[in-house]
Scaffold this motif. Structure first.
Motif, PDB file in Angstrom:
ATOM      1  N   GLY A 141      55.928   5.728  30.232  1.00 34.48           N
ATOM      2  CA  GLY A 141      56.917   6.423  31.049  1.00 34.48           C
ATOM      3  C   GLY A 141      56.268   7.428  31.979  1.00 34.48           C
ATOM      4  O   GLY A 141      56.584   7.493  33.177  1.00 34.48           O
TER       5      GLY A 141
ATOM      6  N   LEU B  81      58.224  -3.370  37.318  1.00 39.50           N
ATOM      7  CA  LEU B  81      58.416  -1.920  37.346  1.00 39.50           C
ATOM      8  C   LEU B  81      59.723  -1.513  36.693  1.00 39.50           C
ATOM      9  O   LEU B  81      59.798  -0.529  35.969  1.00 39.50           O
ATOM     10  N   GLN B  82      60.795  -2.317  36.962  1.00 41.67           N
ATOM     11  CA  GLN B  82      62.091  -1.982  36.375  1.00 41.67           C
ATOM     12  C   GLN B  82      62.039  -2.031  34.865  1.00 41.67           C
ATOM     13  O   GLN B  82      62.636  -1.198  34.179  1.00 41.67           O
TER      14      GLN B  82
ATOM     15  N   ASP C 114      60.349   1.035  33.753  1.00 43.17           N
ATOM     16  CA  ASP C 114      61.256   2.152  34.006  1.00 43.17           C
ATOM     17  C   ASP C 114      62.249   2.280  32.854  1.00 43.17           C
ATOM     18  O   ASP C 114      62.483   3.370  32.325  1.00 43.17           O
TER      19      ASP C 114
ATOM     20  N   LEU D 170      54.441   5.620  34.823  1.00 38.58           N
ATOM     21  CA  LEU D 170      55.354   5.102  35.831  1.00 38.58           C
ATOM     22  C   LEU D 170      55.997   6.218  36.641  1.00 38.58           C
ATOM     23  O   LEU D 170      56.032   6.170  37.879  1.00 38.58           O
ATOM     24  N   TYR D 171      56.516   7.225  35.937  1.00 40.49           N
ATOM     25  CA  TYR D 171      57.233   8.298  36.627  1.00 40.49           C
ATOM     26  C   TYR D 171      56.314   9.044  37.586  1.00 40.49           C
ATOM     27  O   TYR D 171      56.756   9.514  38.633  1.00 40.49           O
TER      28      TYR D 171
ATOM     29  N   VAL E 188      56.190   6.732  40.623  1.00 37.53           N
ATOM     30  CA  VAL E 188      57.507   6.755  41.275  1.00 37.53           C
ATOM     31  C   VAL E 188      57.675   8.051  42.067  1.00 37.53           C
ATOM     32  O   VAL E 188      58.110   8.035  43.225  1.00 37.53           O
TER      33      VAL E 188
ATOM     34  N   TYR F 236      71.312   4.183  34.156  1.00 34.29           N
ATOM     35  CA  TYR F 236      70.575   5.236  33.459  1.00 34.29           C
ATOM     36  C   TYR F 236      71.373   5.767  32.277  1.00 34.29           C
ATOM     37  O   TYR F 236      70.866   5.909  31.177  1.00 34.29           O
TER      38      TYR F 236
ATOM     39  N   THR G  97      62.505   5.362  30.262  1.00 33.10           N
ATOM     40  CA  THR G  97      63.740   6.097  30.027  1.00 33.10           C
ATOM     41  C   THR G  97      64.082   6.108  28.534  1.00 33.10           C
ATOM     42  O   THR G  97      64.460   7.147  27.979  1.00 33.10           O
TER      43      THR G  97
END
Lengths: 202, 202, 202
Positions: free
Chosen positions: B96, B3-4, B7, B99-100, B103, B64, B11
């Protein structure tokens, strides 16, 4: 009970006013839904953020979402008919503004703010939904361009605090404040009263 | 871990999509950086504000900022080459969004919100960065104008809750929800599927 | 005491810069007041929301509202004269930016954020009022288009942290940071220094 009814009417009216603007801009169905949603909950959301009342109100009460989705659905369905009904929509919209002004003021008092700041919070609650609707649709917000919008909110807020201060009228502060907002806004539109211009005429 | 990685990719993709829009508008270097930054963190910031999760996430984790500044730097450097890569950027962007969305949903569940509101929070997380990018660049947000954007987020969110509800598939809810968002968005763009119009053709 | 004086000057300058933009757009009196208000408090409001410092600062201290309403009143009254004074307004505006940058940084440190994030918070505090003013007036925010705005804030922030780190200069960090912002911004405008372009000339 009475307040909840007007709250529902106000939410419906704001959602439909969002639909009307979004459909004039030919947005797709989800664009229309999002604009309707944002118009209906924008003011209360900014109010809750500013006073730190989170999660914001529509996140804690799913009824807002149900009412808004239903309103947008019927708004889209009857779009062509609604054009002829804009006068009654204006009335709903005005009722919504009246109520949201006083709701904002009462939330500010709960948060321990002084009256003048509470009135600003009332104006924000009543107007920010329309402001964000116009920004998202790439227009200068209508509140900055016409009608005695904020004036009605301010005088309604002042009426609220005057009535609330006098023990004899304390119980009528909420209804009185709402009625003052309605009255001023309806009279202003009916008789085409607007704020004096600050620009020299040519 | 998995997941990271996504992420970070998400981003990067959002930051670069900001660079592309800002450079089309001929903004100066800091304007480009700000638009890239806002596009990448806008959705998560609004989500955190709405649920009262402050200081917002990018303020508590400097990674970030490092990722965004690096992405913007390379985005500006390779701007002319990136134009030919918009297809792969679309893929990153879609990853993105997938995932977002999830999240956002999981943050909503942590805050004790009901599923329908969690899905709205997922949409906000996935789309608000792009919305604020377009507002700052004085455009009607692209999400209101084309592509099945929110539809993909909603169906991915529904898939997430269905998988999460069934004990047998519980562990696959996150990945499954993300994949549904990706699949719908890619199919919609590939086969030019769009929402049915609500306007009468002339 | 010294800081409070500049804070007042900064609030006045931002409020008047809002009046100038709003009157160029021919907004009505309340529109002008709202734009002046938003320009003056926008940066501090977003800063307080991001770090969770609610109710936001102008809600807890009525002096902000009194200063802003007075500034807008005189700004409207002397609008035609102010046009000739834009140079001194620029100075007030720059003082405001210098101060707000450092105020934002110090609020970030109180919230336990790392220096780089504190500087971002300083930029947000100093610039967001102008950004929201330009969005509400349907312009691409001036900060994205010209002048070394954010650069001055960043270098002022770096100066602040360098001075704060050295025991001997610790007490001069606040004033030093503000002066660096002022100096860079004044020099940049005076000698027409701007960021190097990232676009190929034709």
């Amino acid at each position: 009970m009475f307040l909840q009814l007007i709250d529902v009417l106000g939410t419906i009216a704001f959602a439909i006013s969002g639909v009307l603007v979004a459909m004039d801009k030919k947005l797709d169905p989800f664009g229309v839904l999002i604009i309707g949603f944002v118009t209906a909950i924008g003011g209360g959301t900014l109010r809750d953020l500013l006073i730190g009342n989170t999660p914001v109100v529509w996140m804690r009460d799913a009824n807002y979402m149900i009412i808004i989705i239903t309103s947008v659905f019927f708004g889209v369905l009857f779009f062509n008919k609604l054009k002829y009904l804009r006068k009654s929509l204006f009335l709903f919209d005005t009722i919504g503004i009246g109520l949201y002004t006083i709701v904002g003021i009462e939330k500010g008092m709960e948060a321990g703010l002084i009256p003048a700041i509470c009135i600003v919070l009332g104006i924000i609650t009543a107007s920010f939904g329309g402001v964000i609707r116009d920004i998202l649709c790439n227009e200068i917000p209508v509140i900055f361009r016409k009608e005695i919008y904020a004036t009605a909110c301010i005088l309604g807020g002042v009426a609220y605090f005057v009535l609330d201060y006098i023990p004899f009228t304390k119980n009528y502060a909420t209804v009185g404040g709402i009625l003052v907002v309605l009255l001023i806004r309806i009279l202003a539109v009916r008789y085409k009263i607007s704020l004096p211009t600050i620009y020299k005429s040519n």
